[in-house]
Enzyme design. Structure first.
Site, mmCIF file in Angstrom:
data_model
loop_
_atom_site.group_PDB
_atom_site.id
_atom_site.type_symbol
_atom_site.label_atom_id
_atom_site.label_comp_id
_atom_site.label_asym_id
_atom_site.label_seq_id
_atom_site.Cartn_x
_atom_site.Cartn_y
_atom_site.Cartn_z
ATOM 1 N N SER A 166 68.240 47.847 -22.270
ATOM 2 C CA SER A 166 67.840 48.398 -23.562
ATOM 3 C C SER A 166 69.045 48.954 -24.313
ATOM 4 O O SER A 166 70.005 49.432 -23.700
ATOM 5 C CB SER A 166 66.826 49.519 -23.349
ATOM 6 O OG SER A 166 66.625 50.258 -24.530
ATOM 7 N N TYR A 222 64.015 57.174 -19.867
ATOM 8 C CA TYR A 222 63.853 55.736 -20.062
ATOM 9 C C TYR A 222 65.221 55.056 -20.072
ATOM 10 O O TYR A 222 65.448 54.064 -19.376
ATOM 11 C CB TYR A 222 63.114 55.451 -21.374
ATOM 12 C CG TYR A 222 63.108 53.987 -21.746
ATOM 13 C CD1 TYR A 222 62.388 53.054 -20.999
ATOM 14 C CD2 TYR A 222 63.827 53.524 -22.845
ATOM 15 C CE1 TYR A 222 62.390 51.711 -21.335
ATOM 16 C CE2 TYR A 222 63.833 52.193 -23.196
ATOM 17 C CZ TYR A 222 63.117 51.285 -22.440
ATOM 18 O OH TYR A 222 63.127 49.953 -22.775
#
Length: 335
Positions: A127, A152
């Site tokens: 990501s 995350y």
């Protein structure tokens, strides 16, 4: 090629599975169908895929190591694309355990299965959030990314580190893909475009974080999928010129590689909303708010490696991409 796509009922997984099916490849899909967002939307995606007899689905959670191992032993996949993960930056502040279970324990189980079944190539989703406090723009895979600002992001960074370990120890070819703000038809309901569209259509206000000054490298789903599709066959061989005294984070002497996949163009959130208003023919009621914990003010992808090594550059404009999303949204909800 016998490919496994984890997270096949998810946004990117669904589109990638369809791309491989359209190319005549048999696709095996896994998903735990969790309720982080609409399970019905996930089931509706699967219904689209199941119209092709070359698609085979199994409901398995990557955190269930025994079930995953049995599935690998039964099928012997040549290629694996891991898109299964607990997504969402803000949700990681509320339910951190789910990120450990899915993104770390689940990924470790997958690495073990790929190792023992001698998978030819593991491609996995990372990501843009891994760049964290890095403010050097555009973000480059050659930059250091040791300062994440959400769990995350930390879980995605851990995937890159775990993958490198398996590439180095067991010669398992792995490629990590840092996705930049993916949007498009069949998208996630927790993402800004979906939330904004729903609110505007219902005459409700939208929350505009950082007072509209957020900048994102919005990347249309078809561009993401084409990049992944090409990379699956682009197996890393190891960088023989890699220098431990001046280590390049994106490569290794092991068969390991990282790529950014973004539009290579940063757009201010205020501009994104304006394009959406024009596509809908309606004005948004803006509720301006401060930036949220875990968010970064801007993302912008350097994709030089993707262009030079894979021969692909995303090109869909936000005007075209938002237009296609709105067409899908109105059809799906018959509004």
């Amino acid at each position: 090629m016998k490919i496994l796509i984890t997270g096949a009922a998810g946004f990117i997984g669904f589109h990638l599975a369809k791309r491989f099916l359209d190319a005549g490849v048999s696709v095996f899909g896994l998903d735990n169908l969790n309720d982080y967002y609409s399970v019905q939307l996930k089931k509706d995606r699967l219904k689209q895929l199941e119209q092709d007899s070359n698609f085979h689905f199994k409901p398995i959670d990557l955190a269930d190591g025994a079930a995953l191992e049995a599935y690998f032993m039964a099928h012997k996949f040549t290629h694996v694309v891991n898109l299964a993960a607990q997504a969402g930056v803000r949700y990681s502040l509320i339910n951190p355990k789910s990120y450990v279970d899915s993104n770390i324990v689940g990924f470790a189980n997958l690495l073990e299965c790929c190792r023992h079944s001698q998978t030819a190539h593991l491609v996995y989703a990372s990501s843009s959030s891994v760049y964290g406090l890095n403010t050097s723009m555009p973000f480059s895979v050659h930059d250091n990314v040791d300062h994440p600002v959400s769990l995350y992001a930390a879980s995605k960074k851990s995937n890159e580190l775990m993958a490198h370990t398996y590439s180095y120890l067991y010669k398992l070819p792995t490629t990590g893909l840092r996705f930049f703000t993916v949007y498009g038809p069949w998208g996630r309901p927790d993402m800004a475009l979906y939330l904004f569209t729903k609110a505007i259509c219902e005459g409700k206000p939208i929350n505009v974080f950082n007072h509209g000054k957020m900048r994102r490298d919005f990347t249309y789903i078809d561009d993401i999928v084409e990049g992944v599709f090409r990379i699956v066959s682009h197996v890393p061989q190891g960088n023989q010129a890699w220098d431990g005294k001046n280590p390049d984070p994106s490569t290794s002497p092991a068969p390991y590689k990282l790529y950014n996949i973004g539009n290579n163009n940063t757009v201010e959130l205020e501009r994104f909303i304006t394009v959406l208003e024009e596509a809908l023919g309606e004005k948004a009621i803006r509720n301006y708010m401060d930036i949220q914990p875990g968010d970064v003010p801007a993302t912008y992808a350097n994709i030089d490696d993707l262009i030079q090594e894979v021969g692909f550059k995303p090109s869909t404009s936000i005007e075209e991409g938002i237009g296609k999303f709105i067409a899908w949204y109105k059809d799906y909800y018959r509004s």
